[in-house]
Design a protein around this motif. Structure first.
Motif, PDB file in Angstrom:
ATOM      1  N   GLY A 152     -27.511 -49.286  -2.619  1.00 11.77           N
ATOM      2  CA  GLY A 152     -28.236 -48.284  -1.847  1.00 11.77           C
ATOM      3  C   GLY A 152     -27.381 -47.033  -1.621  1.00 11.77           C
ATOM      4  O   GLY A 152     -26.148 -47.084  -1.595  1.00 11.77           O
ATOM      5  N   LEU A 153     -28.018 -45.905  -1.446  1.00 11.69           N
ATOM      6  CA  LEU A 153     -27.333 -44.622  -1.258  1.00 11.69           C
ATOM      7  C   LEU A 153     -27.812 -43.965   0.033  1.00 11.69           C
ATOM      8  O   LEU A 153     -28.960 -44.138   0.467  1.00 11.69           O
ATOM      9  N   GLY A 154     -26.928 -43.177   0.622  1.00 11.60           N
ATOM     10  CA  GLY A 154     -27.301 -42.413   1.801  1.00 11.60           C
ATOM     11  C   GLY A 154     -28.136 -41.190   1.412  1.00 11.60           C
ATOM     12  O   GLY A 154     -27.943 -40.568   0.361  1.00 11.60           O
ATOM     13  N   VAL A 155     -29.075 -40.846   2.276  1.00 13.64           N
ATOM     14  CA  VAL A 155     -29.994 -39.744   2.009  1.00 13.64           C
ATOM     15  C   VAL A 155     -29.832 -38.683   3.092  1.00 13.64           C
ATOM     16  O   VAL A 155     -29.894 -38.997   4.287  1.00 13.64           O
ATOM     17  N   ASN A 156     -29.598 -37.447   2.659  1.00 18.10           N
ATOM     18  CA  ASN A 156     -29.502 -36.319   3.574  1.00 18.10           C
ATOM     19  C   ASN A 156     -30.834 -35.585   3.553  1.00 18.10           C
ATOM     20  O   ASN A 156     -31.175 -34.904   2.582  1.00 18.10           O
ATOM     21  N   LEU A 157     -31.601 -35.720   4.623  1.00 14.61           N
ATOM     22  CA  LEU A 157     -32.958 -35.193   4.668  1.00 14.61           C
ATOM     23  C   LEU A 157     -32.953 -33.747   5.189  1.00 14.61           C
ATOM     24  O   LEU A 157     -32.336 -33.445   6.205  1.00 14.61           O
ATOM     25  N   ASP A 158     -33.641 -32.887   4.486  1.00 17.69           N
ATOM     26  CA  ASP A 158     -33.827 -31.491   4.901  1.00 17.69           C
ATOM     27  C   ASP A 158     -35.328 -31.279   5.087  1.00 17.69           C
ATOM     28  O   ASP A 158     -36.056 -30.993   4.137  1.00 17.69           O
ATOM     29  N   GLU A 159     -35.815 -31.442   6.328  1.00  9.91           N
ATOM     30  CA  GLU A 159     -37.243 -31.361   6.599  1.00  9.91           C
ATOM     31  C   GLU A 159     -37.780 -29.948   6.396  1.00  9.91           C
ATOM     32  O   GLU A 159     -38.929 -29.773   5.965  1.00  9.91           O
ATOM     33  N   GLN A 160     -36.984 -28.937   6.715  1.00  8.46           N
ATOM     34  CA  GLN A 160     -37.456 -27.562   6.567  1.00  8.46           C
ATOM     35  C   GLN A 160     -37.728 -27.228   5.104  1.00  8.46           C
ATOM     36  O   GLN A 160     -38.719 -26.570   4.788  1.00  8.46           O
ATOM     37  N   MET A 161     -36.877 -27.671   4.217  1.00  5.66           N
ATOM     38  CA  MET A 161     -37.039 -27.417   2.793  1.00  5.66           C
ATOM     39  C   MET A 161     -37.893 -28.485   2.108  1.00  5.66           C
ATOM     40  O   MET A 161     -38.178 -28.378   0.916  1.00  5.66           O
ATOM     41  N   LYS A 162     -38.286 -29.535   2.867  1.00  5.74           N
ATOM     42  CA  LYS A 162     -39.065 -30.637   2.321  1.00  5.74           C
ATOM     43  C   LYS A 162     -38.387 -31.252   1.095  1.00  5.74           C
ATOM     44  O   LYS A 162     -38.985 -31.426   0.036  1.00  5.74           O
ATOM     45  N   ARG A 163     -37.130 -31.569   1.293  1.00  2.00           N
ATOM     46  CA  ARG A 163     -36.378 -32.191   0.216  1.00  2.00           C
ATOM     47  C   ARG A 163     -35.278 -33.073   0.817  1.00  2.00           C
ATOM     48  O   ARG A 163     -34.914 -32.938   1.994  1.00  2.00           O
TER      49      ARG A 163
ATOM     50  N   ASP B 270     -45.415 -35.309   0.268  1.00  2.00           N
ATOM     51  CA  ASP B 270     -45.550 -35.799   1.635  1.00  2.00           C
ATOM     52  C   ASP B 270     -44.169 -35.843   2.295  1.00  2.00           C
ATOM     53  O   ASP B 270     -43.166 -35.396   1.743  1.00  2.00           O
ATOM     54  N   GLU B 271     -44.110 -36.397   3.476  1.00  2.00           N
ATOM     55  CA  GLU B 271     -42.858 -36.463   4.211  1.00  2.00           C
ATOM     56  C   GLU B 271     -41.875 -37.415   3.525  1.00  2.00           C
ATOM     57  O   GLU B 271     -42.264 -38.395   2.891  1.00  2.00           O
ATOM     58  N   LEU B 272     -40.584 -37.101   3.690  1.00  2.16           N
ATOM     59  CA  LEU B 272     -39.535 -37.893   3.033  1.00  2.16           C
ATOM     60  C   LEU B 272     -38.789 -38.800   4.020  1.00  2.16           C
ATOM     61  O   LEU B 272     -37.735 -39.343   3.671  1.00  2.16           O
ATOM     62  N   LYS B 273     -39.344 -39.002   5.219  1.00  2.00           N
ATOM     63  CA  LYS B 273     -38.643 -39.796   6.217  1.00  2.00           C
ATOM     64  C   LYS B 273     -38.465 -41.252   5.792  1.00  2.00           C
ATOM     65  O   LYS B 273     -37.438 -41.860   6.085  1.00  2.00           O
ATOM     66  N   ASN B 274     -39.434 -41.802   5.134  1.00  2.00           N
ATOM     67  CA  ASN B 274     -39.405 -43.224   4.785  1.00  2.00           C
ATOM     68  C   ASN B 274     -38.927 -43.470   3.351  1.00  2.00           C
ATOM     69  O   ASN B 274     -39.127 -44.564   2.816  1.00  2.00           O
ATOM     70  N   TRP B 275     -38.302 -42.495   2.744  1.00  2.00           N
ATOM     71  CA  TRP B 275     -37.818 -42.654   1.378  1.00  2.00           C
ATOM     72  C   TRP B 275     -36.372 -43.144   1.396  1.00  2.00           C
ATOM     73  O   TRP B 275     -35.555 -42.729   2.214  1.00  2.00           O
ATOM     74  N   THR B 276     -36.082 -44.051   0.452  1.00  2.00           N
ATOM     75  CA  THR B 276     -34.721 -44.555   0.260  1.00  2.00           C
ATOM     76  C   THR B 276     -34.345 -44.382  -1.204  1.00  2.00           C
ATOM     77  O   THR B 276     -35.217 -44.336  -2.087  1.00  2.00           O
ATOM     78  N   CYS B 277     -33.038 -44.280  -1.490  1.00  2.00           N
ATOM     79  CA  CYS B 277     -32.551 -44.050  -2.853  1.00  2.00           C
ATOM     80  C   CYS B 277     -31.549 -45.145  -3.237  1.00  2.00           C
ATOM     81  O   CYS B 277     -30.838 -45.699  -2.379  1.00  2.00           O
ATOM     82  N   SER B 278     -31.485 -45.424  -4.533  1.00  2.00           N
ATOM     83  CA  SER B 278     -30.634 -46.495  -5.050  1.00  2.00           C
ATOM     84  C   SER B 278     -29.994 -46.076  -6.356  1.00  2.00           C
ATOM     85  O   SER B 278     -30.418 -45.086  -6.990  1.00  2.00           O
ATOM     86  N   VAL B 279     -28.981 -46.812  -6.788  1.00  2.00           N
ATOM     87  CA  VAL B 279     -28.314 -46.592  -8.059  1.00  2.00           C
ATOM     88  C   VAL B 279     -28.101 -47.962  -8.717  1.00  2.00           C
ATOM     89  O   VAL B 279     -27.803 -48.962  -8.056  1.00  2.00           O
ATOM     90  N   LEU B 280     -28.269 -47.989 -10.024  1.00  2.00           N
ATOM     91  CA  LEU B 280     -28.031 -49.202 -10.810  1.00  2.00           C
ATOM     92  C   LEU B 280     -26.804 -48.953 -11.674  1.00  2.00           C
ATOM     93  O   LEU B 280     -26.828 -48.138 -12.591  1.00  2.00           O
ATOM     94  N   ARG B 281     -25.704 -49.667 -11.365  1.00  2.00           N
ATOM     95  CA  ARG B 281     -24.476 -49.602 -12.155  1.00  2.00           C
ATOM     96  C   ARG B 281     -24.271 -50.971 -12.801  1.00  2.00           C
ATOM     97  O   ARG B 281     -24.112 -51.979 -12.119  1.00  2.00           O
ATOM     98  N   GLY B 282     -24.252 -50.990 -14.150  1.00  2.00           N
ATOM     99  CA  GLY B 282     -24.182 -52.278 -14.834  1.00  2.00           C
ATOM    100  C   GLY B 282     -25.456 -53.050 -14.540  1.00  2.00           C
ATOM    101  O   GLY B 282     -26.555 -52.590 -14.819  1.00  2.00           O
TER     102      GLY B 282
END
Length: 579
Positions: free
Chosen positions: A148-159, A131-143
Motif C-alpha cells: 500500500g502507498l500513502g496518498v496526498n489528497l488535494d481537494e481543491q485541485m480534485k487530484r 468524483d471525490e477522492l477521499k475513499n481512494w487508496t493506491c498500491s504497488v506490485l513489486r515482484g
C-alpha cells in the motif's frame, strides 16, 4: 521390518502422494475484477514447493515463453483467451482473461518523465477522478508482492499525489482503486543502471497519435549526437536526442534503443567525450478504448459512440478553458445533445457501467459575431452623431464669423460713402437707392430708402446743393435739415417723357419750392438733355442707373464747395421716409 523403517516408509509415501496431488494454478496480478485496455498485468503459474520450468498455453496453443511469470504490457482484446500452465507434467486449471475496450473511472499518470528511471530514483504520480477522492487508496506490485502507498489528497485541485519508487525491483506496477468498485489505469515504471536511457511514454501509445522516444543521459550532459535503433537496426541520427513518430501505427511496435555521444561540459570546459548505449524498451501501439465522436453546428453539439456497448447510455460532457488545459470540468447535462453557452473546448464520453468510453476530440466553440453586432452598431451611431455635432458647430461658428465680417464691412461702407445693394424682401416690388449724407441724429451716412413699384422703371438723379429744400417753410424746415446731401428723387415713370435738370440760375423757383427742382420740358426744346428709357431688362436697367447715379454723385461732390451740405430732404407728400 522394525518400527523405525515403517515410519520412514510412511513419510515417503505421504510426500509422494502429496506431490502428485498438487497441481499448478494460474493467477492474475494485480487481482483486478476487470481488466481495461492498456493495463499492464502479470500471469503467474506456481504451486507449493516453489517455481519450476513452466510451459504456457493460450487457447490450447503452446507458447515459447518458459518463465513461471508472464508479463503482458498494454493489453488489448487480442490478449483475450484461456491461459494454462504446466509444471512437472501437471496442467493447471484454465484462467480466462477478458479485456474491456473501455477506460477506468480514474486516470493515473506521472507528473514528469516517462516509464524509465535510474536505480534509487522516484517520481510523483497524479490521480484524477470525476468524483471525490477521499475513499481512494493506491498500491504497488513489486515482484509478486503488493504494498500500500500513502496518498496526498488535494481537494481543491480534485487530484491525489503518490510518490512512486522501485526500491530494489527492476519493475513495479502502480494503480489506485475505490472499494473494489472503481479503479484507475496502471502505470509501470522500469529501472535501469546505465548512464544512457531510452524513455518511452509511461502511458500506452495510441494509434494515430504522436509518440516521442527520448534518449536521456543521467546527470544532464550536453548531447553531441544520438543514434536510434529499432530491433537492433539503425533508424536515424538526432542531435536533439528525440525520435518522434507523428502518427503511430501497428508497424511501429518493437524494441527501441539509443546510442548517445555526450560531454559534461557544464562541469568542466575540457570534459572528455563519452558515449554509451541504453537498454532496449518495448513500444506497443494500441487502438485504445472505444472513442466517442462529437459533432456540432455553431452552438448545437451532439455526441455518439459507434464502438461502445449498447448499455452505454449516459453521456458526460466536459468544458475546458482555452488558456488552461487543466481547467476541465464536467457539465451537469447527460443528454447526447447540448447547447454550448460558454466559449472554450467541449468534449464528451459515454458511461458504460464498468468503464467509460474514450474522450472525444475537442470541439472549439467561439461566441458568434452576431452577439457583438448591436454594441458595434450603437458605437458606430454614437460616433457618427458626434461627428455631425462637431461639423454643425464648426459650420455655425464659420457662419457667425462671416456674418460678423459682413456687418463690419457694411458699417465701414455706410460711413465711407461706398454703395452696396441691400437684399430685397421682394425684388419685384421695391427698388432701393443710397442716400448720400444724412444729417439726422439717428441716421448713418448712406442710408437706404425703398421706392414705390411704380417708380421701378423711372430715372433717378441726385439733388445738388440747395436743391429739394422743403416745399414749405413751415412743413419742411425741420425735415430738410435732417436729410443728408446728395438725395435721390425718382422722375415720372413715363417712358415717352423726357426730363432735364435745371441749374440754380435757370430753375423757376415757385414759392415754397427748393432750388434745383425738376421741370418737364417740351420734347422739341433744345436746352435739355434727354434720357430715354426703352424696354431695358430690370437687372440691366438697375445696374446702369446705379452706375450713372454713382458717377454723377461723385462728380457733384467734387464740385460742391467745402462745408456745404444739403439741408433738404424728400417731401413726405412723395411717400419717402427718413432713414
Amino acid at each position: 521390518m522394525d518400527m523405525r523403517s515403517m515410519l520412514i516408509l510412511a513419510v515417503l509415501l505421504a510426500l509422494i502422494r502429496e506431490d502428485k496431488g498438487q497441481t499448478p494454478t494460474v493467477s492474475l496480478l494485480p487481482k483486478f475484477p476487470q481488466v481495461y485496455i492498456g493495463d499492464d498485468v502479470t500471469l503467474i503459474c506456481n504451486r507449493k514447493g516453489g517455481s519450476k520450468p513452466t510451459t504456457w498455453f493460450i487457447n490450447d496453443k503452446q507458447q515459447s515463453h518458459q518463465d513461471y511469470s508472464m508479463f503482458l504490457t498494454a493489453v488489448t482484446p487480442q490478449n483475450n483467451g484461456v491461459y494454462k500452465c504446466r509444471q512437472d507434467g501437471q496442467m493447471s486449471e484454465p484462467h480466462t482473461l477478458t479485456v474491456l475496450e473501455l477506460e477506468p473511472h480514474a486516470q493515473l499518470s506521472p507528473s514528469v518523465g516517462g516509464a524509465v528511471m535510474t536505480k534509487g530514483d522516484g517520481r510523483n504520480l497524479v490521480l484524477q477522478a470525476e468524483d471525490e477522492l477521499k475513499n481512494w487508496t493506491c498500491s504497488v506490485l513489486r515482484g509478486g508482492s503488493r504494498f500500500g502507498l500513502g496518498v496526498n489528497l488535494d481537494e481543491q485541485m480534485k487530484r491525489a499525489v503518490i510518490f512512486a519508487e522501485l526500491k530494489e525491483a527492476e519493475r513495479a506496477t502502480f494503480w489506485c482503486q475505490k472499494k473494489e468498485i472503481h479503479r484507475s489505469n496502471t502505470v509501470t515504471l522500469k529501472m535501469t543502471e546505465l548512464m544512457v536511457m531510452l524513455v518511452p511514454p509511461a502511458v500506452p501509445a495510441l494509434q494515430g497519435e504522436s509518440v516521442a522516444l527520448r534518449c536521456v543521459v543521467w546527470g544532464g550532459p550536453k548531447l553531441e549526437n544520438v543514434v536510434f535503433y529499432k530491433n537492433n537496426t539503425k533508424i536515424m541520427n538526432s542531435p536533439e536526442g528525440t525520435y518522434t513518430i507523428t502518427k503511430a501505427t501497428q508497424d511501429d511496435n518493437g524494441n527501441y534503443s539509443c546510442h548517445a555521444t555526450y560531454r559534461f561540459s557544464h562541469t568542466s570546459a575540457g570534459a572528455a567525450q563519452k558515449e554509451g548505449d541504453s537498454d532496449a524498451q518495448e513500444l506497443k501501439v494500441i487502438g485504445g478504448p472505444a472513442a466517442a465522436v462529437i459533432s456540432g453546428s455553431t452552438k448545437s453539439l451532439q455526441c455518439s459512440c459507434p464502438r461502445c456497448p449498447d448499455n452505454c447510455t449516459p453521456c458526460h460532457w466536459y468544458h475546458t478553458l482555452f488558456n488552461d488545459p487543466h481547467s476541465r470540468r464536467r457539465l451537469p447535462e447527460n443528454d447526447r445533445s447540448i447547447t454550448a453557452e460558454e466559449e472554450g473546448l467541449y468534449s464528451c464520453r459515454f458511461d458504460c457501467g464498468k468503464g467509460l468510453s474514450r474522450f472525444s476530440d475537442s470541439y472549439s466553440y467561439h461566441a458568434q459575431p452576431e452577439s457583438n453586432v448591436m454594441p458595434i452598431m450603437v458605437a458606430a451611431i454614437l460616433i457618427v452623431l458626434g461627428l455631425l455635432i462637431v461639423l454643425l458647430i464648426a459650420l455655425k461658428r464659420r457662419r457667425g464669423e462671416s456674418n460678423v465680417q459682413t456687418t463690419k464691412q457694411d458699417k465701414d461702407k455706410t460711413t465711407g460713402g461706398e454703395y452696396e445693394q441691400i437684399q430685397l424682401k421682394n425684388k419685384d416690388q421695391e427698388v432701393y437707392h443710397t442716400l448720400g449724407e444724412s444729417t439726422g441724429k439717428d441716421q448713418a451716412e448712406g442710408g437706404y430708402e425703398p421706392l414705390q413699384k411704380k417708380q421701378e422703371e423711372g430715372v433717378y438723379h441726385t439733388l445738388g446743393p440747395g436743391e429739394g429744400q422743403g416745399e414749405g417753410q413751415g412743413e419742411g424746415q425741420g425735415e430738410g435739415q435732417g436729410e443728408g446731401q446728395g438725395g435721390y428723387e425718382a422722375l415720372k415713370s413715363v417712358k415717352a417723357e423726357v426730363y432735364q435738370t435745371l441749374s440754380s440760375a435757370d430753375a423757376k423757383k415757385p414759392e415754397g419750392e427748393a432750388e434745383g427742382g425738376y421741370e418737364q420740358l417740351p420734347q422739341k426744346n433744345k436746352d435739355y438733355e434727354a434720357v430715354t428709357v426703352e424696354n431695358m431688362s430690370k437687372s440691366n436697367s438697375r445696374t446702369r442707373i446705379r452706375r450713372f447715379i454713382t458717377r454723377w454723385a461723385r462728380a457733384r461732390a467734387r464740385t460742391r464747395p467745402r462745408g456745404v451740405t444739403n439741408p433738404y430732404k424728400r417731401s413726405r407728400r412723395r411717400g419717402c421716409t427718413t432713414h
